[in-house]
Scaffold this motif. Structure first.
Motif, PDB file in Angstrom:
ATOM      1  N   ALA A   1       0.828  -1.206   0.000  1.00 21.19           N
ATOM      2  CA  ALA A   1       0.000   0.000   0.000  1.00 21.19           C
ATOM      3  C   ALA A   1       0.863   1.257   0.000  1.00 21.19           C
ATOM      4  O   ALA A   1       0.552   2.240  -0.688  1.00 21.19           O
ATOM      5  CB  ALA A   1      -0.929  -0.008   1.217  1.00 21.19           C
ATOM      6  N   TYR A   2       1.963   1.223   0.750  1.00 24.90           N
ATOM      7  CA  TYR A   2       2.827   2.401   0.815  1.00 24.90           C
ATOM      8  C   TYR A   2       3.518   2.648  -0.526  1.00 24.90           C
ATOM      9  O   TYR A   2       3.600   3.790  -0.993  1.00 24.90           O
ATOM     10  CB  TYR A   2       3.871   2.242   1.915  1.00 24.90           C
ATOM     11  CG  TYR A   2       4.736   3.473   2.083  1.00 24.90           C
ATOM     12  CD1 TYR A   2       4.290   4.556   2.831  1.00 24.90           C
ATOM     13  CD2 TYR A   2       5.986   3.561   1.471  1.00 24.90           C
ATOM     14  CE1 TYR A   2       5.062   5.699   2.974  1.00 24.90           C
ATOM     15  CE2 TYR A   2       6.768   4.697   1.604  1.00 24.90           C
ATOM     16  CZ  TYR A   2       6.302   5.762   2.358  1.00 24.90           C
ATOM     17  OH  TYR A   2       7.063   6.891   2.487  1.00 24.90           O
ATOM     18  N   GLU A   3       4.006   1.587  -1.159  1.00 22.79           N
ATOM     19  CA  GLU A   3       4.692   1.746  -2.445  1.00 22.79           C
ATOM     20  C   GLU A   3       3.748   2.307  -3.506  1.00 22.79           C
ATOM     21  O   GLU A   3       4.121   3.204  -4.275  1.00 22.79           O
ATOM     22  CB  GLU A   3       5.245   0.391  -2.899  1.00 22.79           C
ATOM     23  CG  GLU A   3       6.405  -0.123  -2.062  1.00 22.79           C
ATOM     24  CD  GLU A   3       6.773  -1.558  -2.397  1.00 22.79           C
ATOM     25  OE1 GLU A   3       7.855  -1.997  -1.979  1.00 22.79           O
ATOM     26  OE2 GLU A   3       5.961  -2.245  -3.079  1.00 22.79           O
ATOM     27  N   ILE A   4       2.530   1.794  -3.539  1.00 24.68           N
ATOM     28  CA  ILE A   4       1.570   2.249  -4.550  1.00 24.68           C
ATOM     29  C   ILE A   4       1.148   3.690  -4.284  1.00 24.68           C
ATOM     30  O   ILE A   4       1.127   4.527  -5.191  1.00 24.68           O
ATOM     31  CB  ILE A   4       0.337   1.322  -4.572  1.00 24.68           C
ATOM     32  CG1 ILE A   4       0.750  -0.089  -4.977  1.00 24.68           C
ATOM     33  CG2 ILE A   4      -0.718   1.865  -5.530  1.00 24.68           C
ATOM     34  CD1 ILE A   4      -0.355  -1.123  -4.814  1.00 24.68           C
ATOM     35  N   THR A   5       0.818   3.993  -3.026  1.00 17.99           N
ATOM     36  CA  THR A   5       0.342   5.340  -2.688  1.00 17.99           C
ATOM     37  C   THR A   5       1.428   6.381  -2.900  1.00 17.99           C
ATOM     38  O   THR A   5       1.182   7.451  -3.475  1.00 17.99           O
ATOM     39  CB  THR A   5      -0.144   5.383  -1.229  1.00 17.99           C
ATOM     40  OG1 THR A   5      -1.148   4.392  -1.029  1.00 17.99           O
ATOM     41  CG2 THR A   5      -0.715   6.753  -0.889  1.00 17.99           C
TER      42      THR A   5
ATOM     43  N   LEU B   1      -0.592  13.729   3.641  1.00 21.86           N
ATOM     44  CA  LEU B   1      -1.965  13.453   3.211  1.00 21.86           C
ATOM     45  C   LEU B   1      -2.127  12.043   2.646  1.00 21.86           C
ATOM     46  O   LEU B   1      -3.224  11.660   2.238  1.00 21.86           O
ATOM     47  CB  LEU B   1      -2.402  14.481   2.155  1.00 21.86           C
ATOM     48  CG  LEU B   1      -2.411  15.946   2.603  1.00 21.86           C
ATOM     49  CD1 LEU B   1      -2.837  16.851   1.452  1.00 21.86           C
ATOM     50  CD2 LEU B   1      -3.323  16.143   3.799  1.00 21.86           C
ATOM     51  N   TRP B   2      -1.057  11.269   2.625  1.00 23.01           N
ATOM     52  CA  TRP B   2      -1.156   9.916   2.071  1.00 23.01           C
ATOM     53  C   TRP B   2      -2.104   9.009   2.849  1.00 23.01           C
ATOM     54  O   TRP B   2      -2.752   8.151   2.244  1.00 23.01           O
ATOM     55  CB  TRP B   2       0.236   9.292   1.974  1.00 23.01           C
ATOM     56  CG  TRP B   2       1.064   9.906   0.877  1.00 23.01           C
ATOM     57  CD1 TRP B   2       0.632  10.767  -0.090  1.00 23.01           C
ATOM     58  CD2 TRP B   2       2.455   9.715   0.644  1.00 23.01           C
ATOM     59  NE1 TRP B   2       1.673  11.141  -0.914  1.00 23.01           N
ATOM     60  CE2 TRP B   2       2.814  10.498  -0.480  1.00 23.01           C
ATOM     61  CE3 TRP B   2       3.453   8.975   1.277  1.00 23.01           C
ATOM     62  CZ2 TRP B   2       4.106  10.541  -0.983  1.00 23.01           C
ATOM     63  CZ3 TRP B   2       4.749   9.015   0.774  1.00 23.01           C
ATOM     64  CH2 TRP B   2       5.068   9.787  -0.345  1.00 23.01           C
TER      65      TRP B   2
ATOM     66  N   LEU C   1      -4.935   6.834   0.929  1.00 22.97           N
ATOM     67  CA  LEU C   1      -4.952   5.366   0.948  1.00 22.97           C
ATOM     68  C   LEU C   1      -6.350   4.818   0.687  1.00 22.97           C
ATOM     69  O   LEU C   1      -6.507   3.793   0.013  1.00 22.97           O
ATOM     70  CB  LEU C   1      -4.429   4.856   2.289  1.00 22.97           C
ATOM     71  CG  LEU C   1      -4.511   3.334   2.501  1.00 22.97           C
ATOM     72  CD1 LEU C   1      -3.664   2.606   1.469  1.00 22.97           C
ATOM     73  CD2 LEU C   1      -4.081   2.968   3.917  1.00 22.97           C
ATOM     74  N   ASN C   2      -7.371   5.484   1.213  1.00 25.34           N
ATOM     75  CA  ASN C   2      -8.744   5.022   1.000  1.00 25.34           C
ATOM     76  C   ASN C   2      -9.060   4.932  -0.489  1.00 25.34           C
ATOM     77  O   ASN C   2      -9.647   3.951  -0.963  1.00 25.34           O
ATOM     78  CB  ASN C   2      -9.720   5.972   1.694  1.00 25.34           C
ATOM     79  CG  ASN C   2     -11.161   5.506   1.580  1.00 25.34           C
ATOM     80  OD1 ASN C   2     -11.504   4.424   2.027  1.00 25.34           O
ATOM     81  ND2 ASN C   2     -12.000   6.326   0.962  1.00 25.34           N
ATOM     82  N   ASN C   3      -8.649   5.956  -1.253  1.00 21.45           N
ATOM     83  CA  ASN C   3      -8.883   5.938  -2.696  1.00 21.45           C
ATOM     84  C   ASN C   3      -8.065   4.843  -3.373  1.00 21.45           C
ATOM     85  O   ASN C   3      -8.534   4.193  -4.313  1.00 21.45           O
ATOM     86  CB  ASN C   3      -8.529   7.296  -3.305  1.00 21.45           C
ATOM     87  CG  ASN C   3      -9.659   8.302  -3.171  1.00 21.45           C
ATOM     88  OD1 ASN C   3     -10.813   7.933  -2.995  1.00 21.45           O
ATOM     89  ND2 ASN C   3      -9.326   9.575  -3.242  1.00 21.45           N
TER      90      ASN C   3
END
Length: 541
Positions: free
Chosen positions: A438-442, A453-454, A458-460
């Protein structure tokens, strides 16, 4: 600080009836979107121009030249009227020149401008309200002549277009509606002294009221629908309608002092009151106890999913469950319920086909894009399908529950689709480039967004990844299970330094404009984040 514009009612002095000039309004940029065959009808309104601020000490005008010498002379009179309103520091001459270019052909005699009205827009947020200073003048011109590419309208024609817009090829804007309203029977606002919102089209009022929704909005729009006395539309029979009433309000979600205003409004409205709820979130239902206290006969209208999630909040009300395609009757005027899942699975909108008004709940915002709530069944697939369904309705006027109503619905809705498609393309590109957590993609897809604001982003990301999976676009080696696991504590820990820095640093940077309570609350959040980080650090030791 509010923004201001100058507008002009140009009357045709050579006709007996009240006849005034409207001009074609400029469309938003990029009105056409590739692959989306939707475009808004032309909009006609009073000629107007923004008032640019120059100097707060007084009304400073543009330099005198041959081109604007007449504008400067007229500007002195307009400036004097504005000074009486306490308005200083605007380039009046430039605004006058822009309006004259829209309406005045060479050689036309125009009487001096006379001050008519100051129209103060409600504070919808997140931007400043736009107030309008309206002046009036007369043209001595043959009726067949139309200056500046505009059109002459009388009051009755204007009202006919507003309340039966589908039968016409053009739309009439709110300033022209206001000009015509002084020559037709009083509208809803005039009939109920407690209502101080914007009435447009006739019989539809929008009032932004303080709610728990955080800034930049901070308010939820209360919408009052009572268009029956103007359109003359008549429903078929009571048996064909899910609910009937004399007036309808939508999403009473206000809190605090705004609830006293809501109480006054409810008391002033007819007893046969329908309360339409687009969905169950607190910022849309917090005012229900006030409604029940001041009108025990009020009836709630919502989807089955909304009522189920509201739980005890419906206690004491009669409730009518509706779905997409259901019809409600307001004093003989028919409104259609529109199924609009996406923000939540039970989300609804309501459409007045006579005026082209679409009350869209949280599917859209006055500015920016709406957040979806996956915990309440919100998902991107439904959201995009709903957006296209709303486009197919072809509305004239779109009313969100947060922010300013929109006069260019097709442009807004097409923009939402393109925005979601562009964001999803970035997320897919990040995944195809090797991002798996999730962190890499966001961090890759939202590289243009501050890291603080990440967590909100993350929800999106989760919704887009689910949408990509539903459409079988994810690489075969992509593990949804690992992605979901990485979107919890590992993601928050990696975002912690940026969020903590923002929470601690922001109040001191803006200390002069922040209250002490804001500073204390931010520091408290930072301490809490630090405690969470310490807890996880100890678990790893």
């Amino acid at each position: 600080m509010a923004a201001y514009q100058l507008a002009l009612i140009v009357r045709n002095h050579n006709v007996e009836n009240f006849e005034f000039l409207v001009t074609r309004q400029r469309r938003p940029s990029e009105q056409k979107f590739e692959g989306l065959p939707y475009i808004d009808k032309e909009l006609w309104d009073l000629p107007s121009a923004r008032l640019s601020r120059i100097d707060e000490s007084g009304l400073i005008m543009s330099p005198i030249s041959e081109d604007n010498e007449g504008s400067v002379s007229l500007g002195k009179s307009v400036s004097s009227s504005m000074q009486k309103l306490g308005l200083k520091g605007f380039d009046v001459v430039d605004a006058i020149s822009q309006i004259q270019a829209q309406v005045a052909p060479p050689g036309v005699h125009m009487t001096p401008w006379r001050y008519w009205k100051l129209v103060e827009e409600s504070e919808y947020g997140p931007g400043p309200p736009l107030h309008t200073v309206i002046f009036m003048t007369d043209f001595f011109i043959d009726k067949s002549e139309v200056p500046g590419g505009g059109e002459w309208l009388d009051s009755q024609t204007t009202m006919d277009v507003l309340i039966q817009w589908g039968a016409h090829s053009r739309r009439i804007g709110p300033l022209a509606a206001l000009a015509a309203s002084t020559h037709v029977p009083d509208g809803l606002v005039a009939n109920f002294e407690s209502i101080h919102g914007q009435e447009y089209p006739p019989g539809i009022v929008v009032l932004p009221m303080r709610s728990i929704i955080p800034k930049p909005f901070g308010k939820t729009n209360l919408v009052i629908l009572s268009p029956s006395n103007l359109s003359g539309q008549c429903g078929e029979t009571l048996s064909n309608h899910a609910a009937t009433g004399d007036v309808m309000i939508c999403d009473p979600g206000c809190i605090g002092a705004a609830q006293a205003e809501l109480a006054h409004i409810v008391k002033s409205l007819p007893r046969k009151l329908l309360v339409f709820l687009t969905h169950h979130h607190y910022d849309h239902i917090d005012g229900l106890p006030v409604v029940r206290k001041n009108n025990s006969e009020a009836v709630l209208v919502a989807s089955e999913a909304t009522f189920r999630r509201m739980g005890k909040a419906t206690k004491g009300f009669n409730c009518i469950t509706v779905e997409g395609g259901s019809k409600v009757l307001i004093s003989g005027h028919e409104l259609e319920i529109i199924s609009a899942p996406g923000h939540t699975d039970g989300h609804l909108a309501i459409y007045d086909s006579a005026t082209g008004t679409l009350v869209v709940g949280d599917h859209c915002l006055g500015q920016g894009s709406s957040l979806l709530d996956p915990s309440s069944g919100g998902n991107l697939q439904d959201y995009l399908l709903t957006t296209r369904r709303l486009l197919d309705l072809g509305p004239h006027y779109l009313v969100p529950m947060h922010g300013r109503p929109n006069l260019w619905p097709a442009h807004m809705l097409c923009g939402y689709i393109k925005h979601r498609e562009a964001r999803e393309a970035k997320i897919l590109k990040a995944i195809q480039g090797g991002a798996r957590t999730a962190y890499e993609i966001t961090s890759t897809a939202y590289a243009d967004t501050p890291a603080s604001l990440w967590p909100q982003a993350l929800n999106n990301v989760i919704l887009h990844v689910e949408h990509l999976n539903d459409n079988k676009k994810l690489p075969k080696d992509f593990s949804l299970e690992n992605f979901e696991r990485s979107s919890r504590s590992p993601f928050l820990l990696k975002c912690l330094p940026a969020v903590t820095k923002y929470v601690l640093w922001a109040p001191w940077v803006h200390f002069t404009s922040s209250s002490m309570s804001t500073v204390i609350s931010r520091v408290s959040v930072a301490v809490l984040l630090g405690a969470v980080a310490l807890y996880w650090a100890k678990r790893k030791l």
